[in-house]
Design a protein around this motif. Structure first.
Motif, PDB file in Angstrom:
ATOM      1  N   ASP A   1       0.855  -1.186   0.000  1.00 57.17           N
ATOM      2  CA  ASP A   1       0.000   0.000   0.000  1.00 57.17           C
ATOM      3  C   ASP A   1       0.891   1.235   0.000  1.00 57.17           C
ATOM      4  N   PHE A   2       0.274   2.391  -0.198  1.00 64.35           N
ATOM      5  CA  PHE A   2       1.007   3.650  -0.186  1.00 64.35           C
ATOM      6  C   PHE A   2       0.539   4.516   0.975  1.00 64.35           C
ATOM      7  N   LEU A   3       1.499   5.154   1.641  1.00 62.63           N
ATOM      8  CA  LEU A   3       1.207   6.119   2.689  1.00 62.63           C
ATOM      9  C   LEU A   3       1.301   7.504   2.072  1.00 62.63           C
ATOM     10  N   VAL A   4       0.263   8.308   2.252  1.00 64.33           N
ATOM     11  CA  VAL A   4       0.226   9.661   1.707  1.00 64.33           C
ATOM     12  C   VAL A   4       0.089  10.625   2.881  1.00 64.33           C
ATOM     13  N   ILE A   5       1.029  11.554   2.984  1.00 62.21           N
ATOM     14  CA  ILE A   5       1.009  12.544   4.061  1.00 62.21           C
ATOM     15  C   ILE A   5       0.830  13.921   3.443  1.00 62.21           C
ATOM     16  N   ALA A   6      -0.232  14.611   3.843  1.00 64.14           N
ATOM     17  CA  ALA A   6      -0.532  15.940   3.315  1.00 64.14           C
ATOM     18  C   ALA A   6       0.570  16.925   3.692  1.00 64.14           C
ATOM     19  N   SER A   7       0.824  17.853   2.791  1.00 62.51           N
ATOM     20  CA  SER A   7       1.816  18.896   3.042  1.00 62.51           C
ATOM     21  C   SER A   7       1.227  19.964   3.949  1.00 62.51           C
ATOM     22  N   ASN A   8       2.093  20.625   4.706  1.00 64.00           N
ATOM     23  CA  ASN A   8       1.631  21.745   5.527  1.00 64.00           C
ATOM     24  C   ASN A   8       1.729  23.067   4.776  1.00 64.00           C
ATOM     25  N   ARG A   9       2.096  23.014   3.478  1.00 59.54           N
ATOM     26  CA  ARG A   9       2.153  24.199   2.614  1.00 59.54           C
ATOM     27  C   ARG A   9       1.258  23.966   1.404  1.00 59.54           C
ATOM     28  N   LEU A  10       0.489  24.940   1.016  1.00 54.44           N
ATOM     29  CA  LEU A  10      -0.441  24.804  -0.099  1.00 54.44           C
ATOM     30  C   LEU A  10       0.248  24.468  -1.412  1.00 54.44           C
ATOM     31  N   GLU A  11       1.415  25.037  -1.653  1.00 61.44           N
ATOM     32  CA  GLU A  11       2.085  24.860  -2.940  1.00 61.44           C
ATOM     33  C   GLU A  11       2.889  23.557  -3.029  1.00 61.44           C
TER      34      GLU A  11
END
Length: 69
Positions: free
Chosen positions: A7-17
């Protein structure tokens, strides 16, 4: 959170760009698919042990991704 190897782990960025961090879960060390996970990160080709936070989710991209169980 539940994951399996592959599976893949996806971690959201803390910066919009900035794009999210994406890594392949190579090993699952918790009971019933729980963290910690050994993750190989796409962006820098490193492998780390991860205890994901609330900004992370698992994507099941295997042959049966999207199938109902």
């Amino acid at each position: 959170m539940h994951a399996e190897s592959g599976d893949f782990l996806v971690i959201a960025s803390n910066r919009l760009e900035a794009p999210p961090r994406v890594g392949l879960i190579e090993e699952v060390h918790g009971a019933d698919g729980a963290p910690p996970y050994v993750v190989h990160w796409e962006e820098d080709d490193r492998t780390t042990i991860v205890f994901p936070g609330s900004d992370a989710h698992v994507e099941h991209r295997g042959a049966d991704a999207g199938a109902s169980s």
